[in-house]
Design an enzyme around this catalytic site. Structure first.
Site, PDB file in Angstrom:
ATOM      1  N   ASP A  48      52.935   6.078-100.631  1.00  0.00           N
ATOM      2  CA  ASP A  48      53.718   7.286-100.915  1.00  0.00           C
ATOM      3  C   ASP A  48      53.623   8.291 -99.770  1.00  0.00           C
ATOM      4  OD1 ASP A  48      55.398   8.876-102.377  1.00  0.00           O
ATOM      5  OD2 ASP A  48      53.858   9.599-103.769  1.00  0.00           O
ATOM      6  N   ASN A  60      63.300   4.660-108.675  1.00  0.00           N
ATOM      7  CA  ASN A  60      63.796   5.038-107.341  1.00  0.00           C
ATOM      8  C   ASN A  60      65.320   4.886-107.192  1.00  0.00           C
ATOM      9  OD1 ASN A  60      60.777   3.863-105.695  1.00  0.00           O
ATOM     10  ND2 ASN A  60      61.356   5.960-106.183  1.00  0.00           N
TER      11      ASN A  60
HETATM   12  C1  IPE Z   1      56.161   5.625-106.384  1.00  0.00           C
HETATM   13  O1  IPE Z   1      56.427   6.676-105.539  1.00  0.00           O
HETATM   14  C2  IPE Z   1      57.023   4.450-106.060  1.00  0.00           C
HETATM   15  C3  IPE Z   1      56.760   3.824-104.762  1.00  0.00           C
HETATM   16  C4  IPE Z   1      55.834   4.146-103.920  1.00  0.00           C
HETATM   17  C5  IPE Z   1      57.648   2.743-104.440  1.00  0.00           C
HETATM   18  P1  IPE Z   1      57.439   7.833-105.942  1.00  0.00           P
HETATM   19  O2  IPE Z   1      57.446   8.809-104.828  1.00  0.00           O
HETATM   20  O3  IPE Z   1      58.746   7.282-106.346  1.00  0.00           O
HETATM   21  O4  IPE Z   1      56.727   8.460-107.223  1.00  0.00           O
HETATM   22  P2  IPE Z   1      56.948   9.848-107.966  1.00  0.00           P
HETATM   23  O5  IPE Z   1      58.373   9.863-108.422  1.00  0.00           O
HETATM   24  O6  IPE Z   1      56.675  10.938-107.002  1.00  0.00           O
HETATM   25  O7  IPE Z   1      55.971   9.821-109.082  1.00  0.00           O
HETATM   26  C1  IPE Z   2      57.307   6.370-100.823  1.00  0.00           C
HETATM   27  O1  IPE Z   2      57.602   7.518-100.096  1.00  0.00           O
HETATM   28  C2  IPE Z   2      58.304   5.276-100.607  1.00  0.00           C
HETATM   29  C3  IPE Z   2      59.195   5.028-101.746  1.00  0.00           C
HETATM   30  C4  IPE Z   2      59.131   5.601-102.901  1.00  0.00           C
HETATM   31  C5  IPE Z   2      60.233   4.023-101.560  1.00  0.00           C
HETATM   32  P1  IPE Z   2      58.515   8.664-100.687  1.00  0.00           P
HETATM   33  O2  IPE Z   2      59.916   8.430-100.293  1.00  0.00           O
HETATM   34  O3  IPE Z   2      58.298   8.807-102.143  1.00  0.00           O
HETATM   35  O4  IPE Z   2      57.972   9.939 -99.939  1.00  0.00           O
HETATM   36  P2  IPE Z   2      57.728  11.373-100.555  1.00  0.00           P
HETATM   37  O5  IPE Z   2      56.822  11.206-101.719  1.00  0.00           O
HETATM   38  O6  IPE Z   2      59.070  11.889-100.968  1.00  0.00           O
HETATM   39  O7  IPE Z   2      57.125  12.154 -99.454  1.00  0.00           O
HETATM   40 MG    MG Z   3      56.990   9.855-103.231  1.00  0.00          MG
END
Ligand code: IPE
Ligand code: IPE
Ligand code: MG
Length: 246
Positions: free
Chosen positions: A21, A69
């Site tokens: 993340d 997502n």
């Molecule tokens: C969790 O991260 C999913 C992945 C890393 C693929 P998100 O960034 O989507 O999670 P939330 O929505 O902040 O909980």
């Molecule tokens: C995790 O990084 C990757 C996916 C969820 C695909 P994020 O895209 O959630 O990054 P932040 O949390 O918005 O910084």
């Molecule tokens: Mg994230």
């Protein structure tokens, strides 16, 4: 001195799961588009995979795309799917060389065709590898997985292949899409978020959890070693008391 030298190689976790993340915030911090963060995160995947080979970690599950997502802006979702296709296709040779076998968990049928095909091809060409099992959680969520398991168990009960009284941990385990893998002993989440975001809810029941503020694209092999060291400093009691552990 690297943290690697302090790790007890006979006590490394067999299975590590990671919520990768912070890609979006990492990109935004440098005035870039979110997608740049996702692209940059691929290097961290390579690093951690190398770390697994060096430590003898047999299973690495990476949360790459959750069923939630899909709710992101279309541009980001499309970019992520393209990145997935590109990365899987480009890395397959390297995975093969390093003895890595690719697997996936999640609702594969609902992925765009190009992504599904890249995944199927990657899994097929690495199927004989035995060193590390790389499990991509792609279009995955734990509730989706548990609903699928519940439906197939209910169907078997209905068809008299299974008695309600016989439903136990093992029966549930074999109906999950992760049935071929042991539960992770260790789960890492980067970016300073303290939640599971619908990841492996059944499998993480007794897993050691590790949270770090480091954003995923900045996560290095040394950070990975430090996380494993932290794991090794813990006492896993499984409901017992210290004195009972040998
Ligand atoms: C969790 O991260 C999913 C992945 C890393 C693929 P998100 O960034 O989507 O999670 P939330 O929505 O902040 O909980
Ligand atoms: C995790 O990084 C990757 C996916 C969820 C695909 P994020 O895209 O959630 O990054 P932040 O949390 O918005 O910084
Ligand atoms: Mg994230």
């Amino acid at each position: 001195m690297s943290a690697f030298d302090k790790i007890n190689l006979s006590k490394t976790p067999k299975h590590i799961a990671i919520i990768m993340d912070g890609n979006g915030r990492w990109a935004q911090q440098q005035g870039e588009m979110r997608l740049f963060g996702h692209t940059s995160g691929v290097e961290a995947v390579r690093e951690v995979l190398k770390g697994c080979v060096e430590l003898g970690v047999e299973y690495l599950t990476l949360y790459a795309f959750s069923t939630e997502n899909w709710n992101r802006p279309k541009e980001e979702v499309d970019g992520l799917m393209n990145l997935m296709v590109e990365t899987i296709s480009n890395e397959v040779e390297e995975l093969h060389k390093n003895g890595v076998r690719l697997h996936s968990i999640g609702d594969e049928a609902q992925l765009p065709e190009a992504c599904r095909n890249a995944l199927i091809a990657g899994k097929k060409s690495t199927a004989a590898n035995k060193k590390v099992n790389l499990i991509l959680a792609l279009n995955y969520s734990a509730r989706w997985e548990l609903i699928q398991a519940t439906k197939s168990i209910a169907q078997k009960v209905k068809e008299h292949q299974l008695e309600v009284a016989d439903i136990n941990d093992q029966v549930i385990h074999v109906h999950l899409c992760s049935k071929d893998f042991p539960d992770p002993e260790f789960m890492i989440r980067t970016s300073g978020e303290y939640r599971l975001s619908n990841f492996l809810l059944w499998q993480l029941a007794y897993t050691e959890l590790y949270f770090t503020d480091i954003l995923w694209p900045d996560f290095t092999k040394e950070d990975f070693y430090n996380a494993v060291l932290d794991y090794q400093s813990r006492e896993r009691r499984f409901g017992m008391v210290s004195e009972q552990l040998t």
